[in-house]
Design an enzyme around this catalytic site. Structure first.
Site, short mmCIF file in Angstrom:
data_model
loop_
_atom_site.label_atom_id
_atom_site.label_comp_id
_atom_site.label_asym_id
_atom_site.label_seq_id
_atom_site.Cartn_x
_atom_site.Cartn_y
_atom_site.Cartn_z
N HIS A 37 -7.72 8.21 5.62
CA HIS A 37 -8.48 7.37 5.13
C HIS A 37 -9.36 7.97 4.37
O HIS A 37 -10.24 8.99 4.63
CB HIS A 37 -9.21 6.48 6.42
N GLU A 59 -8.34 -5.35 -0.21
CA GLU A 59 -8.26 -3.76 -0.11
C GLU A 59 -7.37 -3.13 -0.82
O GLU A 59 -6.78 -3.68 -1.56
CB GLU A 59 -8.12 -3.36 1.57
N ARG A 62 0.54 3.78 4.51
CA ARG A 62 0.45 2.50 5.08
C ARG A 62 -0.68 1.55 4.12
O ARG A 62 -1.67 2.10 3.85
CB ARG A 62 -0.28 2.25 6.58
N ARG A 114 -3.99 3.81 -0.54
CA ARG A 114 -5.03 5.06 0.05
C ARG A 114 -4.69 6.52 -0.24
O ARG A 114 -5.83 7.14 -0.50
CB ARG A 114 -4.85 4.67 1.79
N HIS A 122 -6.37 9.21 9.96
CA HIS A 122 -6.76 7.87 10.12
C HIS A 122 -5.76 7.03 10.90
O HIS A 122 -5.74 6.30 11.76
CB HIS A 122 -7.15 6.99 8.91
N GLN A 179 -12.14 -2.48 11.15
CA GLN A 179 -13.14 -3.06 10.51
C GLN A 179 -12.64 -4.38 9.52
O GLN A 179 -13.11 -5.14 9.81
CB GLN A 179 -13.98 -2.03 9.84
#
Ligand code: SIN
Length: 427
Positions: A225, A111, A362, A266, A327, A46
């Protein structure tokens, strides 16, 4: 049945497709997909694709990637990716990808873990748009043939040299012999009860690698995630993109209190959410974007807006119940900076590979980027080296049923050993 080709690519996410499209047009390619081209994690992506903003951003990009990866990354690989990022994004644009822009200027979003806005995107369905655009390009390439609904069962191997792959297609055996083989088979979410991944991703290539002593790396590096839509049960957990937080969404506990900086990397955000779930003995926390302009939300996040509406949540008015879900896999088949594995004539690109880019966590939106950079590197290597190669045929008499069964458990059992802490999360 037997087929021969110059290059065999297994997997049709962004890494597989970009590798194929970067191969010279006089090289014959067979692309095999377990299901069809729209069934991959790349298609589901996304948020977008990260890139250095400009040449002056290389250092910051490297710092952000290393910081998110808790300095377990390979710095030389992070440098390569930062340096080549703009170029692969331009290559996608040349292939016809339309990233959101105003007056010809790309719009960048942010992000978690990024010190600035540097993620190009196509609304909130970047992956779908990119894969559909690349698929159209494939149609123009007479040298590339696609075989769908076909599962890799094993590699054909002689003296640590890969000669191709053995597949099952409608219960029929298919041997594809090739000069070079590229594994682009994706992640491992199908092994988890709660994952944002498509269920077909069951780590088969990792089991096959174990059987042939192909080196794996960072086996325990699994990413959760922070924000998947909370559903009592779901085949696939619907992702609520990190870019919502990049555009201002706030995490709140069930009492409506903010409890974390939403733009931390994250792993930190997911850990804070887990703490909160435990503390309040609940199943979800909330992600709230309803304070932003309604029309902006609908235009910028149409997929998330409409999907949440299907679940009875109007995100322009109400907070979204979310929880972490598996994720991404940072570990995988160890590769060098040309995507070569420890087996001769065998390459791995994308999520199935471990380049060392991500460390143990990541950085958001670095996955599609990695697939692009290393897919192109792999293709460039093959373009230069394929001309003195021959296809070798080897009779393979294998008990396919036994091997297929083994593929389901070999890697999963290894994962359980390395990550006994999450064995409850596995199916
Ligand atoms: C997201 O949109 O939050 C996912 C992006 C990623 O996994 O990097």
């Amino acid at each position: 049945m037997n087929l021969t080709t110059d290059v065999l690519i297994v997997g049709t996410g962004i890494a597989g497709l970009f590798t194929a499209l970067n191969l010279d047009e006089n090289i014959n390619v067979i692309l095999v997909t377990k299901s069809n081209i729209t069934d991959s994690n790349s298609y589901l992506a996304q948020g977008g694709i990260s890139t250095v903003y400009d040449e002056n951003d290389i250092e910051d990009f490297i710092i952000d990637t290393l910081n998110a990866g808790n300095y377990k990354n390979k710095p030389e690989v992070v440098y390569i990716v930062a340096k080549e990022s703009k170029d692969v994004i331009n290559s996608l644009i040349n292939f016809g990808v339309k990233f959101d822009s105003i007056n010809g200027q790309l719009l960048y979003t942010k992000e978690g873990g990024h010190c600035k806005n540097r993620i190009v995107h196509h609304k909130d369905y970047t992956g779908k748009h990119v894969i559909e655009t690349l698929s159209l390009k494939l149609k123009d390439r007479k040298n590339i043939k696609i075989i769908k609904n076909t599962t890799l069962i094993d590699l054909i191997v002689k003296n640590n040299k890969c000669l191709g792959g053995i597949f099952l297609n409608n219960d029929k055996l298919l041997n594809i012999y090739s000069k070079y083989t590229v594994l682009a088979t994706g992640g491992i979410g199908g092994l988890f009860k709660n994952s944002t991944n498509t269920r077909i991703l069951t780590g088969d290539a990792l089991s096959i690698s174990l059987r042939h002593n192909i080196k794996l790396k960072d086996i325990d590096y699994i990413q959760f995630h922070p924000t998947a839509l909370y559903q009592k049960s779901a085949d696939r957990m619907f992702l609520i993109s990190e870019s919502l937080r990049g555009e201002g969404a706030i995490l709140k506990n069930i009492y409506g209190q903010r409890f974390v900086n939403e733009l931390l990397p994250r792993d930190k955000v997911a850990n804070k959410i887990w703490e909160e779930l435990k503390l309040n003995n609940c199943q979800y926390v909330y992600l709230d974007i309803s304070h932003l302009n309604n029309e902006y939300i609908k235009k910028r996040f149409p997929l998330i807006y409409n999907t949440c509406l299907d679940y009875g949540i109007d995100i322009t008015k109400s907070p979204i119940p979310i929880r972490p879900a598996q994720h991404y896999y940072m570990g995988g088949i160890e590769v060098d900076e040309l995507s070569r594995t420890s087996m001769n004539n065998l390459f791995a690109v994308g999520e199935v590979s471990c380049t060392g880019l991500h460390g143990n966590n990541r950085l958001a939106s670095n996955s599609l980027l990695e697939g692009l950079v290393f897919g192109r590197r792999c293709a460039n290597y093959i373009n230069k080296n394929i001309y003195n190669k021959e296809v070798e045929i080897l009779d393979c008499n294998k008990n396919i049923d036994e091997i297929a069964l083994e593929n389901k458990i070999l890697f999963k059992n290894l994962l359980k050993k390395y990550r006994s802490d999450i064995s409850d999360e596995l199916v």
